[in-house]
Design a protein around this motif. Structure first.
Motif, PDB file in Angstrom:
ATOM      1  N   CYS A  15       0.856  -1.193   0.000  1.00  0.00           N
ATOM      2  CA  CYS A  15       0.000   0.000   0.000  1.00  0.00           C
ATOM      3  C   CYS A  15       0.889   1.240   0.000  1.00  0.00           C
ATOM      4  CB  CYS A  15      -0.890   0.023   1.226  1.00  0.00           C
ATOM      5  SG  CYS A  15      -2.138  -1.245   1.201  1.00  0.00           S
ATOM      6  N   LYS A  16       0.550   2.190  -0.868  1.00  0.00           N
ATOM      7  CA  LYS A  16       1.346   3.402  -0.980  1.00  0.00           C
ATOM      8  C   LYS A  16       0.608   4.641  -0.485  1.00  0.00           C
ATOM      9  CE  LYS A  16       4.034   1.674  -4.827  1.00  0.00           C
ATOM     10  NZ  LYS A  16       4.373   1.834  -6.239  1.00  0.00           N
ATOM     11  N   SER A  17      -0.732   4.622  -0.583  1.00  0.00           N
ATOM     12  CA  SER A  17      -1.474   5.809  -0.172  1.00  0.00           C
ATOM     13  C   SER A  17      -2.783   5.436   0.505  1.00  0.00           C
ATOM     14  CB  SER A  17      -1.745   6.719  -1.377  1.00  0.00           C
ATOM     15  OG  SER A  17      -2.585   6.062  -2.287  1.00  0.00           O
ATOM     16  N   MET A  18      -3.340   6.437   1.151  1.00  0.00           N
ATOM     17  CA  MET A  18      -4.610   6.289   1.851  1.00  0.00           C
ATOM     18  C   MET A  18      -5.550   7.369   1.318  1.00  0.00           C
ATOM     19  SD  MET A  18      -5.185   6.844   5.925  1.00  0.00           S
ATOM     20  CE  MET A  18      -3.809   5.786   6.278  1.00  0.00           C
ATOM     21  N   VAL A  19      -6.733   6.949   0.879  1.00  0.00           N
ATOM     22  CA  VAL A  19      -7.731   7.883   0.373  1.00  0.00           C
ATOM     23  C   VAL A  19      -8.871   7.922   1.387  1.00  0.00           C
ATOM     24  CG1 VAL A  19      -9.325   8.411  -1.493  1.00  0.00           C
ATOM     25  CG2 VAL A  19      -7.116   7.371  -2.014  1.00  0.00           C
ATOM     26  N   ILE A  20      -9.084   9.080   1.968  1.00  0.00           N
ATOM     27  CA  ILE A  20     -10.141   9.245   2.961  1.00  0.00           C
ATOM     28  C   ILE A  20     -11.321   9.921   2.287  1.00  0.00           C
ATOM     29  CG2 ILE A  20     -10.757  10.295   5.171  1.00  0.00           C
ATOM     30  CD1 ILE A  20      -7.738  10.211   5.852  1.00  0.00           C
ATOM     31  N   THR A  21     -12.494   9.297   2.407  1.00  0.00           N
ATOM     32  CA  THR A  21     -13.724   9.861   1.863  1.00  0.00           C
ATOM     33  C   THR A  21     -14.689  10.116   3.014  1.00  0.00           C
ATOM     34  OG1 THR A  21     -14.849   7.743   1.504  1.00  0.00           O
ATOM     35  CG2 THR A  21     -13.410   8.520  -0.270  1.00  0.00           C
ATOM     36  N   ASP A  22     -15.871  10.602   2.677  1.00  0.00           N
ATOM     37  CA  ASP A  22     -16.880  10.860   3.702  1.00  0.00           C
ATOM     38  C   ASP A  22     -17.319   9.579   4.407  1.00  0.00           C
ATOM     39  OD1 ASP A  22     -16.933  13.584   3.207  1.00  0.00           O
ATOM     40  OD2 ASP A  22     -18.473  13.390   1.669  1.00  0.00           O
ATOM     41  N   PHE A  23     -17.250   8.447   3.703  1.00  0.00           N
ATOM     42  CA  PHE A  23     -17.834   7.219   4.222  1.00  0.00           C
ATOM     43  C   PHE A  23     -16.828   6.117   4.534  1.00  0.00           C
ATOM     44  CE2 PHE A  23     -20.714   9.290   1.209  1.00  0.00           C
ATOM     45  CZ  PHE A  23     -21.701   9.685   2.097  1.00  0.00           C
ATOM     46  N   LYS A  24     -15.696   6.086   3.822  1.00  0.00           N
ATOM     47  CA  LYS A  24     -14.736   5.001   3.992  1.00  0.00           C
ATOM     48  C   LYS A  24     -13.313   5.502   3.851  1.00  0.00           C
ATOM     49  CE  LYS A  24     -17.754   1.384   2.357  1.00  0.00           C
ATOM     50  NZ  LYS A  24     -17.876   0.155   1.661  1.00  0.00           N
ATOM     51  N   VAL A  25     -12.387   4.642   4.254  1.00  0.00           N
ATOM     52  CA  VAL A  25     -10.959   4.874   4.066  1.00  0.00           C
ATOM     53  C   VAL A  25     -10.459   3.768   3.148  1.00  0.00           C
ATOM     54  CG1 VAL A  25      -8.708   4.981   5.184  1.00  0.00           C
ATOM     55  CG2 VAL A  25     -10.711   5.921   6.346  1.00  0.00           C
ATOM     56  N   TYR A  26      -9.819   4.144   2.053  1.00  0.00           N
ATOM     57  CA  TYR A  26      -9.309   3.181   1.084  1.00  0.00           C
ATOM     58  C   TYR A  26      -7.795   3.160   1.141  1.00  0.00           C
ATOM     59  CZ  TYR A  26     -13.975   3.443  -0.970  1.00  0.00           C
ATOM     60  OH  TYR A  26     -15.331   3.405  -1.173  1.00  0.00           O
ATOM     61  N   LEU A  27      -7.213   1.968   1.215  1.00  0.00           N
ATOM     62  CA  LEU A  27      -5.769   1.800   1.114  1.00  0.00           C
ATOM     63  C   LEU A  27      -5.472   1.456  -0.332  1.00  0.00           C
ATOM     64  CD1 LEU A  27      -5.148  -0.253   4.364  1.00  0.00           C
ATOM     65  CD2 LEU A  27      -4.909   2.207   4.023  1.00  0.00           C
ATOM     66  N   SER A  28      -4.694   2.296  -0.996  1.00  0.00           N
ATOM     67  CA  SER A  28      -4.489   2.185  -2.438  1.00  0.00           C
ATOM     68  C   SER A  28      -3.057   1.782  -2.779  1.00  0.00           C
ATOM     69  CB  SER A  28      -4.804   3.534  -3.103  1.00  0.00           C
ATOM     70  OG  SER A  28      -4.494   3.496  -4.470  1.00  0.00           O
ATOM     71  N   PRO A  29      -2.901   0.968  -3.843  1.00  0.00           N
ATOM     72  CA  PRO A  29      -1.557   0.617  -4.308  1.00  0.00           C
ATOM     73  C   PRO A  29      -0.909   1.727  -5.134  1.00  0.00           C
ATOM     74  CG  PRO A  29      -3.183  -0.480  -5.666  1.00  0.00           C
ATOM     75  CD  PRO A  29      -3.934   0.224  -4.565  1.00  0.00           C
ATOM     76  N   LEU A  30      -1.665   2.766  -5.462  1.00  0.00           N
ATOM     77  CA  LEU A  30      -1.135   3.888  -6.242  1.00  0.00           C
ATOM     78  C   LEU A  30      -0.544   4.933  -5.299  1.00  0.00           C
ATOM     79  CD1 LEU A  30      -4.105   4.286  -8.738  1.00  0.00           C
ATOM     80  CD2 LEU A  30      -1.991   3.025  -9.073  1.00  0.00           C
ATOM     81  N   SER A  31       0.487   5.613  -5.751  1.00  0.00           N
ATOM     82  CA  SER A  31       1.120   6.623  -4.901  1.00  0.00           C
ATOM     83  C   SER A  31       0.219   7.851  -4.757  1.00  0.00           C
ATOM     84  CB  SER A  31       2.473   7.040  -5.478  1.00  0.00           C
ATOM     85  OG  SER A  31       2.287   7.822  -6.636  1.00  0.00           O
TER      86      SER A  31
END
Length: 83
Positions: A50-66
């Motif tokens: 995992c390279k990045s974390m995307v925080i939204t209003d409803f969930k947190v996504y762990l992403s393989p993209l930088s």
């Protein structure tokens, strides 16, 4: 507009709250507590690293993209087509 954040997942640009580098987030005590509090709302899109974390209003996504790649994608989507 939607942004592809990894695997088969696309997020609406309006739902983005933050894009963070995972290494920076792991070093923060506040982010560690945030992740513990939102454990059931975490979606892991990474198969290996995992390279990045995307925080939204409803969930947190762990992403393989930088985070830099995701930033470029969001900037590209927010530019006006016509001047």
């Amino acid at each position: 507009m939607y942004v592809h954040i990894g695997e088969d997942t696309m997020i609406r640009m309006n739902d983005f709250v933050a894009i963070m580098d995972v290494q920076v987030a792991e070093a923060s005590l506040i982010m560690e507590q945030f992740m513990k509090d939102n454990d059931n709302g975490i979606v892991d899109l990474c198969q290996t690293n995992c390279k990045s974390m995307v925080i939204t209003d409803f969930k947190v996504y762990l992403s393989p993209l930088s985070s830099a790649t995701l930033k470029r994608r969001t900037e590209k989507m927010s530019k006006p087509i016509f001047k």
